[in-house]
Design an enzyme around this catalytic site. Structure first.
Site, PDB file in Angstrom:
ATOM      1  CG  ASP A  60      -1.817   0.901   1.088  1.00 50.37           C
ATOM      2  OD1 ASP A  60      -3.058   0.579   0.490  1.00 50.37           O
ATOM      3  OD2 ASP A  60      -1.931   2.134   1.604  1.00 50.37           O
ATOM      4  CD  GLU A 146      -7.596 -23.879   7.061  1.00 50.31           C
ATOM      5  OE1 GLU A 146      -8.642 -24.185   6.818  1.00 50.31           O
ATOM      6  OE2 GLU A 146      -6.721 -24.891   6.775  1.00 50.31           O
ATOM      7  CG  HIS A 149      -5.146 -28.484   9.375  1.00 53.72           C
ATOM      8  ND1 HIS A 149      -5.382 -29.645   9.778  1.00 53.72           N
ATOM      9  CD2 HIS A 149      -6.078 -27.628   9.001  1.00 53.72           C
ATOM     10  CE1 HIS A 149      -6.782 -29.740   9.590  1.00 53.72           C
ATOM     11  NE2 HIS A 149      -7.269 -28.769   8.973  1.00 53.72           N
ATOM     12  CD  GLU A 169     -10.339 -30.887   9.454  1.00 50.25           C
ATOM     13  OE1 GLU A 169     -11.439 -30.093   9.828  1.00 50.25           O
ATOM     14  OE2 GLU A 169      -9.350 -30.705   8.823  1.00 50.25           O
ATOM     15  CD  GLU A 180     -14.197 -17.370  16.237  1.00 50.04           C
ATOM     16  OE1 GLU A 180     -15.156 -17.877  16.704  1.00 50.04           O
ATOM     17  OE2 GLU A 180     -14.456 -16.996  14.968  1.00 50.04           O
ATOM     18  CG  ASP A 202     -25.513 -20.565   7.545  1.00 47.52           C
ATOM     19  OD1 ASP A 202     -25.795 -21.202   6.672  1.00 47.52           O
ATOM     20  OD2 ASP A 202     -24.893 -19.650   7.756  1.00 47.52           O
TER      21      ASP A 202
HETATM   22  C1  S3B Z   1     -12.930 -24.122   9.525  1.00 47.61           C
HETATM   23  C2  S3B Z   1     -12.205 -24.134   8.243  1.00 47.61           C
HETATM   24  C3  S3B Z   1     -12.124 -25.226   7.562  1.00 47.61           C
HETATM   25  O1  S3B Z   1     -12.858 -26.348   7.724  1.00 47.61           O
HETATM   26  O2  S3B Z   1     -11.558 -25.077   6.135  1.00 47.61           O
HETATM   27  C4  S3B Z   1     -11.886 -26.134   5.096  1.00 47.61           C
HETATM   28  C5  S3B Z   1     -12.662 -25.615   4.022  1.00 47.61           C
HETATM   29  C6  S3B Z   1     -13.476 -24.416   4.207  1.00 47.61           C
HETATM   30  C7  S3B Z   1     -12.861 -26.831   3.092  1.00 47.61           C
HETATM   31  C8  S3B Z   1     -12.206 -27.724   3.047  1.00 47.61           C
HETATM   32  C9  S3B Z   1     -11.239 -28.109   4.081  1.00 47.61           C
HETATM   33  C10 S3B Z   1     -11.026 -27.285   5.158  1.00 47.61           C
HETATM   34  C11 S3B Z   1     -10.176 -27.783   6.235  1.00 47.61           C
HETATM   35  O3  S3B Z   1      -9.102 -26.626   6.576  1.00 47.61           O
HETATM   36  O4  S3B Z   1     -10.254 -28.826   6.839  1.00 47.61           O
HETATM   37 CA    CA Z   2     -16.724 -19.494  15.662  1.00 49.85          CA
HETATM   38 ZN    ZN Z   3      -8.954 -28.646   8.624  1.00 46.75          ZN
END
Ligand code: S3B
Ligand code: CA
Ligand code: ZN
Length: 308
Positions: A60, A146, A149, A169, A180, A202
């Site tokens: 920027d 993410e 992971h 997961e 959060e 949702d």
């Molecule tokens: C809560 C974040 C999440 O689940 O991300 C994914 C999405 C949106 C689609 C496919 C896989 C993932 C993941 O990170 O497992």
């Molecule tokens: Ca949340």
């Molecule tokens: Zn995930």
């Protein structure tokens, strides 16, 4: 050349203005945060709707990243910083690998891409198609999911298949809820801020009520499938519900300490749900004792979902 770490501002996808740690070089400002301890640098890029990574730095001219096409990058950068802070401040973990590796994010990946992922080296966020998802970095729980992971991959390294995969997961969902909550935004849902922008209220998943989004919350309803690596996004509902019971019993902070210890000290790549129960019980014993209410909460939570 003249350069320095700077502090700028930006507008995220929710419209709120946040303070950003940026870097100025030759009069251009970059989403490049050198403020973290032990040099964990946070840097954010855009793929400009392409698929080559990491893409181009988000820059920027006046250090105020307020244009609409910068919002996804502002969110990714800011939320990555919050997630870094959680792991460092709460668990003394320096970046996802506890070795100060840079946190790299790329936004605007692909075209109408309804997905977010850790690709083994960095976080990647699609823009969504505007109906199923809005830009996926727009939710702190998604970014924390993410990045967790990456923490899992550098610790337990749970195989992304069947029960170990569902556990992988679930760990990402568990720490997404905790991060959060640590930032004053507690709920049991995942992705509520970016899922179906046209349908308020949702979410992608619920830890309180996995069935709301077609996930089981008990071993009796384990979903045997070859799809989605053995249903990793479906069967995560079972350990997710166990966490919901445990955290309701002893609170998110103690639960987070027990889960972090299990993830980083006891779980391994092939651990299944039974192994998770044992790892969490051992962690609760290590931290609070075998006769503690924390230990009992773990036992009760896993029993309630049909494990142990
Ligand atoms: C809560 C974040 C999440 O689940 O991300 C994914 C999405 C949106 C689609 C496919 C896989 C993932 C993941 O990170 O497992
Ligand atoms: Ca949340
Ligand atoms: Zn995930």
């Amino acid at each position: 050349t003249q350069e320095a770490a700077t502090t700028g501002t930006g507008k995220g996808s929710s419209g709120e203005t946040v303070t950003l740690q940026t870097y100025q070089s030759n009069g251009t400002y970059y989403l490049y945060d050198t403020s973290k301890p032990m040099d964990g640098i946070i840097r954010t890029y855009t793929a400009n709707q392409g698929s080559s990574l990491p893409g181009n730095y988000v820059t920027d001219a006046d250090n105020n990243f307020q244009s609409s096409n910068q919002a996804a990058a502002v969110d990714a950068h800011y939320f990555a910083g919050l997630t870094y802070d959680y792991y460092y401040d709460t668990h003394g973990r320096n970046s996802y690998d506890n070795n100060g590796s840079d946190l790299i994010s790329t936004v605007h990946y692909g075209s109408n891409f309804n997905n977010a992922f850790w690709n083994g080296s960095q976080m990647v966020y699609g823009d969504g198609d505007g109906s199923t998802f809005s830009p996926l970095s727009g939710s702190l729980d998604v970014v924390a999911h993410e990045l967790t992971h990456a923490v899992t991959d550098t610790t337990a390294n749970l195989v992304y298949q069947d029960q170990p995969g569902a556990l992988n997961e679930s760990m990402s969902d568990v720490f997404a809820v905790i991060v959060e909550a640590e930032n004053g935004d507690f709920d049991w849902q995942l992705g509520e801020d970016i899922y179906t922008p046209g349908t308020p209220g949702d979410a992608l998943r619920s830890l309180e009520n996995p069935e709301l989004y077609d996930q089981p919350s008990h071993m009796d309803d384990y979903y045997n499938t070859s799809a989605d690596n053995g249903g990793v996004h479906t069967n995560s509902g079972i350990p997710n519900k166990a966490f919901y019971y445990i955290a309701n019993d002893i609170g998110l902070d103690k639960s987070g300490d027990i889960y972090y210890r299990a993830l980083t000290s006891y779980l391994t790549s092939q651990s299944d749900f039974e192994d998770a129960r044992n790892a969490l019980l051992q962690s609760a014993e290590d931290l609070y004792g075998a006769n503690s209410t924390e230990y009992q909460a773990v036992s009760d939570g896993y029993a309630a979902v049909g494990i142990g």
